[in-house]
Design a protein around this motif. Sequence first.
Motif, PDB file in Angstrom:
ATOM      1  N   GLN A 301      20.632  81.934  78.836  1.00  0.00           N
ATOM      2  CA  GLN A 301      19.749  82.890  79.015  1.00  0.00           C
ATOM      3  C   GLN A 301      19.256  81.987  80.852  1.00  0.00           C
ATOM      4  OE1 GLN A 301      19.035  85.642  78.760  1.00  0.00           O
ATOM      5  NE2 GLN A 301      17.918  85.831  80.111  1.00  0.00           N
ATOM      6  N   ALA A 302      19.571  80.101  79.900  1.00  0.00           N
ATOM      7  CA  ALA A 302      19.403  79.907  81.061  1.00  0.00           C
ATOM      8  C   ALA A 302      19.848  79.783  82.019  1.00  0.00           C
ATOM      9  CB  ALA A 302      18.586  78.166  80.620  1.00  0.00           C
ATOM     10  N   ASP A 303      21.181  79.849  82.482  1.00  0.00           N
ATOM     11  CA  ASP A 303      21.878  80.836  83.040  1.00  0.00           C
ATOM     12  C   ASP A 303      21.627  81.606  84.267  1.00  0.00           C
ATOM     13  OD1 ASP A 303      23.218  77.908  83.199  1.00  0.00           O
ATOM     14  OD2 ASP A 303      24.414  78.813  81.502  1.00  0.00           O
ATOM     15  N   ALA A 304      20.563  82.297  83.780  1.00  0.00           N
ATOM     16  CA  ALA A 304      20.261  83.757  84.302  1.00  0.00           C
ATOM     17  C   ALA A 304      20.044  83.881  85.949  1.00  0.00           C
ATOM     18  CB  ALA A 304      19.530  84.912  83.976  1.00  0.00           C
ATOM     19  N   ALA A 305      19.801  82.945  86.359  1.00  0.00           N
ATOM     20  CA  ALA A 305      19.224  83.072  87.996  1.00  0.00           C
ATOM     21  C   ALA A 305      20.358  82.920  88.403  1.00  0.00           C
ATOM     22  CB  ALA A 305      17.436  82.072  88.166  1.00  0.00           C
ATOM     23  N   LEU A 306      21.699  81.504  88.310  1.00  0.00           N
ATOM     24  CA  LEU A 306      22.240  80.999  88.748  1.00  0.00           C
ATOM     25  C   LEU A 306      23.884  82.409  88.572  1.00  0.00           C
ATOM     26  CD1 LEU A 306      22.692  77.925  87.895  1.00  0.00           C
ATOM     27  CD2 LEU A 306      22.026  78.119  89.985  1.00  0.00           C
ATOM     28  N   ILE A 307      23.779  82.686  88.118  1.00  0.00           N
ATOM     29  CA  ILE A 307      24.707  84.170  87.495  1.00  0.00           C
ATOM     30  C   ILE A 307      24.165  85.434  88.913  1.00  0.00           C
ATOM     31  CG2 ILE A 307      24.795  86.124  85.870  1.00  0.00           C
ATOM     32  CD1 ILE A 307      25.036  84.100  83.604  1.00  0.00           C
ATOM     33  N   ALA A 308      22.584  85.907  88.909  1.00  0.00           N
ATOM     34  CA  ALA A 308      22.251  86.757  89.179  1.00  0.00           C
ATOM     35  C   ALA A 308      22.415  86.023  91.243  1.00  0.00           C
ATOM     36  CB  ALA A 308      20.776  87.075  89.385  1.00  0.00           C
ATOM     37  N   GLN A 309      22.129  84.939  91.304  1.00  0.00           N
ATOM     38  CA  GLN A 309      23.049  84.477  92.899  1.00  0.00           C
ATOM     39  C   GLN A 309      23.867  84.746  93.014  1.00  0.00           C
ATOM     40  OE1 GLN A 309      20.464  83.541  94.965  1.00  0.00           O
ATOM     41  NE2 GLN A 309      21.753  83.333  96.004  1.00  0.00           N
ATOM     42  N   GLN A 310      25.432  85.145  91.994  1.00  0.00           N
ATOM     43  CA  GLN A 310      26.869  84.246  92.293  1.00  0.00           C
ATOM     44  C   GLN A 310      27.054  85.896  91.738  1.00  0.00           C
ATOM     45  OE1 GLN A 310      28.779  81.378  90.342  1.00  0.00           O
ATOM     46  NE2 GLN A 310      31.012  83.083  90.522  1.00  0.00           N
ATOM     47  N   LYS A 311      26.896  86.971  91.943  1.00  0.00           N
ATOM     48  CA  LYS A 311      26.696  88.089  90.918  1.00  0.00           C
ATOM     49  C   LYS A 311      28.354  88.202  91.355  1.00  0.00           C
ATOM     50  CE  LYS A 311      24.001  89.525  95.304  1.00  0.00           C
ATOM     51  NZ  LYS A 311      23.314  88.439  95.762  1.00  0.00           N
ATOM     52  N   VAL A 312      29.533  88.083  91.648  1.00  0.00           N
ATOM     53  CA  VAL A 312      30.619  88.329  91.199  1.00  0.00           C
ATOM     54  C   VAL A 312      31.972  86.777  90.742  1.00  0.00           C
ATOM     55  CG1 VAL A 312      30.495  90.500  92.325  1.00  0.00           C
ATOM     56  CG2 VAL A 312      31.650  88.296  93.282  1.00  0.00           C
ATOM     57  N   CYS A 313      32.796  87.317  89.809  1.00  0.00           N
ATOM     58  CA  CYS A 313      33.832  86.368  90.487  1.00  0.00           C
ATOM     59  C   CYS A 313      34.300  86.036  91.138  1.00  0.00           C
ATOM     60  CB  CYS A 313      34.462  86.573  88.731  1.00  0.00           C
ATOM     61  SG  CYS A 313      36.240  85.781  87.883  1.00  0.00           S
ATOM     62  N   PRO A 314      34.040  84.784  91.237  1.00  0.00           N
ATOM     63  CA  PRO A 314      35.155  84.854  92.669  1.00  0.00           C
ATOM     64  C   PRO A 314      36.581  84.840  92.578  1.00  0.00           C
ATOM     65  CG  PRO A 314      34.698  82.224  91.190  1.00  0.00           C
ATOM     66  CD  PRO A 314      33.950  83.523  90.488  1.00  0.00           C
ATOM     67  N   VAL A 315      36.929  84.520  90.801  1.00  0.00           N
ATOM     68  CA  VAL A 315      38.222  84.727  91.157  1.00  0.00           C
ATOM     69  C   VAL A 315      39.017  86.100  90.823  1.00  0.00           C
ATOM     70  CG1 VAL A 315      40.400  84.159  89.148  1.00  0.00           C
ATOM     71  CG2 VAL A 315      38.821  82.494  89.332  1.00  0.00           C
ATOM     72  N   MET A 316      38.076  87.391  90.064  1.00  0.00           N
ATOM     73  CA  MET A 316      38.732  88.653  89.784  1.00  0.00           C
ATOM     74  C   MET A 316      37.758  89.516  91.086  1.00  0.00           C
ATOM     75  SD  MET A 316      41.308  88.417  88.089  1.00  0.00           S
ATOM     76  CE  MET A 316      41.499  90.105  87.456  1.00  0.00           C
ATOM     77  N   ASP A 317      36.898  88.324  91.350  1.00  0.00           N
ATOM     78  CA  ASP A 317      36.093  89.349  91.826  1.00  0.00           C
ATOM     79  C   ASP A 317      35.520  90.070  91.735  1.00  0.00           C
ATOM     80  OD1 ASP A 317      35.960  92.037  95.808  1.00  0.00           O
ATOM     81  OD2 ASP A 317      35.252  90.050  94.946  1.00  0.00           O
ATOM     82  N   GLU A 318      34.644  90.241  89.856  1.00  0.00           N
ATOM     83  CA  GLU A 318      34.518  91.271  89.352  1.00  0.00           C
ATOM     84  C   GLU A 318      32.768  91.158  89.270  1.00  0.00           C
ATOM     85  OE1 GLU A 318      35.625  94.676  88.047  1.00  0.00           O
ATOM     86  OE2 GLU A 318      37.739  94.401  88.575  1.00  0.00           O
ATOM     87  N   PRO A 319      31.898  92.112  88.915  1.00  0.00           N
ATOM     88  CA  PRO A 319      30.876  91.772  88.765  1.00  0.00           C
ATOM     89  C   PRO A 319      30.765  90.673  87.461  1.00  0.00           C
ATOM     90  CG  PRO A 319      30.951  94.096  88.993  1.00  0.00           C
ATOM     91  CD  PRO A 319      32.446  93.496  89.014  1.00  0.00           C
ATOM     92  N   LEU A 320      29.797  89.774  87.471  1.00  0.00           N
ATOM     93  CA  LEU A 320      29.194  89.081  86.208  1.00  0.00           C
ATOM     94  C   LEU A 320      28.649  89.713  85.478  1.00  0.00           C
ATOM     95  CD1 LEU A 320      28.680  85.468  88.281  1.00  0.00           C
ATOM     96  CD2 LEU A 320      30.724  86.000  86.929  1.00  0.00           C
ATOM     97  N   GLY A 321      29.384  90.075  84.468  1.00  0.00           N
ATOM     98  CA  GLY A 321      28.685  90.439  83.073  1.00  0.00           C
ATOM     99  C   GLY A 321      29.541  91.619  82.753  1.00  0.00           C
ATOM    100  N   GLY A 322      30.366  91.759  83.742  1.00  0.00           N
ATOM    101  CA  GLY A 322      30.784  93.389  83.762  1.00  0.00           C
ATOM    102  C   GLY A 322      31.947  93.231  82.703  1.00  0.00           C
ATOM    103  N   MET A 323      32.586  91.687  81.711  1.00  0.00           N
ATOM    104  CA  MET A 323      33.381  92.043  80.570  1.00  0.00           C
ATOM    105  C   MET A 323      33.241  90.540  79.473  1.00  0.00           C
ATOM    106  SD  MET A 323      37.078  91.345  83.834  1.00  0.00           S
ATOM    107  CE  MET A 323      38.124  91.450  82.362  1.00  0.00           C
ATOM    108  N   GLY A 324      31.881  91.098  79.517  1.00  0.00           N
ATOM    109  CA  GLY A 324      30.789  90.423  78.718  1.00  0.00           C
ATOM    110  C   GLY A 324      30.462  88.998  79.363  1.00  0.00           C
ATOM    111  N   THR A 325      29.724  88.591  78.119  1.00  0.00           N
ATOM    112  CA  THR A 325      29.012  87.500  78.434  1.00  0.00           C
ATOM    113  C   THR A 325      30.254  86.210  79.194  1.00  0.00           C
ATOM    114  OG1 THR A 325      27.754  87.130  76.607  1.00  0.00           O
ATOM    115  CG2 THR A 325      27.150  84.821  77.963  1.00  0.00           C
ATOM    116  N   PRO A 326      29.463  85.829  81.464  1.00  0.00           N
ATOM    117  CA  PRO A 326      30.221  85.470  81.758  1.00  0.00           C
ATOM    118  C   PRO A 326      30.991  83.378  81.562  1.00  0.00           C
ATOM    119  CG  PRO A 326      27.586  86.655  83.036  1.00  0.00           C
ATOM    120  CD  PRO A 326      27.761  86.179  81.205  1.00  0.00           C
ATOM    121  N   ILE A 327      31.407  82.848  81.374  1.00  0.00           N
ATOM    122  CA  ILE A 327      32.574  81.609  81.492  1.00  0.00           C
ATOM    123  C   ILE A 327      31.439  80.915  82.566  1.00  0.00           C
ATOM    124  CG2 ILE A 327      34.199  80.421  81.083  1.00  0.00           C
ATOM    125  CD1 ILE A 327      33.908  82.654  78.885  1.00  0.00           C
ATOM    126  N   LYS A 328      30.248  79.730  82.155  1.00  0.00           N
ATOM    127  CA  LYS A 328      30.201  78.789  82.627  1.00  0.00           C
ATOM    128  C   LYS A 328      31.509  77.930  83.266  1.00  0.00           C
ATOM    129  CE  LYS A 328      26.507  75.980  83.517  1.00  0.00           C
ATOM    130  NZ  LYS A 328      24.960  76.021  83.050  1.00  0.00           N
TER     131      LYS A 328
END
Length: 455
Positions: A301-328
């Motif tokens: 949860q502490a990463d929420a602001a950074l995840i909102a800022q990045q928005k998409v995965c740079p590898v797959m160009d998919e929205p972060l959170g669209g495939m479960g909890t993002p990987i850091k």
Amino acid sequence: MSYHFPKLLALTGMLAVVFPVFANAQTAHEAHGHQHAMPGQTATATKQGPHGGTLQQSGSLQFETVVSQGGIQMFVFDHNGQPLSVERGRGAASLRIEGNAKRYRYDLLPDGKGALTAPVNLSQIAGRQIEIDLQLVGLPGIGSQPLNLQEVTTVPASQQQLASAAIARQKICPVSGKPLGSMGDPVAVDVNGQTVYACCAGCVSAIQSNPAKYASGRPEITVTAATDADAPLIAKQGKCPVMDESLGSMGQPIKVMIGDKPIFLCCKGCIKKIQAEPAKYLAMVYGSQATPEITVSAATQADAALIAQQKVCPVMDEPLGGMGTPIKAMIGDKPIFLCCKGCIKKVEAEPAKYLAMVYGQGAWNGGVGSVPAGAEQVREGIFKVSAADAPFIAAQKRCPVMDEPLDAMGGPYKVDANGKAIYICCPGCAKKIAAEPQKYLTVLAQQGVDAPSLR
């Protein structure tokens, strides 16, 4: 003397970025030399007030000043200690931080809860002593003639800030010798009533099984002569980090184990340097490698602001959170968030590529990138910072106008200097940047700081 009037002292957003000033922070307020400027009357500090602040007596009235990370409050009581209404009262608080000549003025207004309040975020100066000059009018028994008081106190540090300061002091894990934070959030371990931090959960059991060994919070340091089995590591390290001499040029290298990390020295004379500053020499040997350490964990949860800022995965160009909890994925000290575990190998194979995609060209090896121009203005042309600014704030460190730490005056704030972001300690510095942007970009360049572009 000039005054600045910021309504709120902005948060920097990282804590990671944490300061040693909290090392001696006090959670109780201290008051010294309270004064009342009206002729024939004296204000004296008596005891702690009912709201946890300090009380001053002036004539038949008592005044309680409460300073917290959320601002300044003033309560008023009669000679029997009964609260008096402050709804018709007004005031001003002029605040000066210890070691700094500048003053910051805030209005004290009725908050509807029995106090005159200045709601200002003081979290960034927690642990710092402050001097407050208070001027009050319209209170019962005072009338229209101003009443002047003075308060000297310390802004209390939060438990999180105290923990961050302790982590910054300890620096490295006593079991592995790795920098705290390099394996995710450090883990607190109670050792006979004292908190020691481990780099990861895997080191906790070692501390718990041998508390006497790790109670100091420093890694075990052992010294031996290097053997033939160490030849590949000696060749890779090349030089002694203390003397900058080639390993082997002064006889058989000395092997120093800091936790589970070996450092090789040119001679026995260098051992004391390593023992005195293990974190420094670990960074010299392991922090200078071309490829930074990459660690992977689940986002929290502490990463929420950074995840909102990045928005998409740079590898797959998919929205972060669209495939479960993002990987850091931590590449050195820079986080990249991925949509799923399947993307990890791509980042491990080409970390520079994905750092550039998230942070901009030049992010590799700590270089310059770009940041958002800013959406929340505190004044015209002066913006609050966001999580994306954190690496560049850490790189700049000081305000180029005042040569003060960026958090010293409630900052940092962000301003536009010819399309580049310059971070300043307080809104009052913005005019200087606006008048001569290239001058201050040059000042930063001379300090080895290349300001990020605004996008």
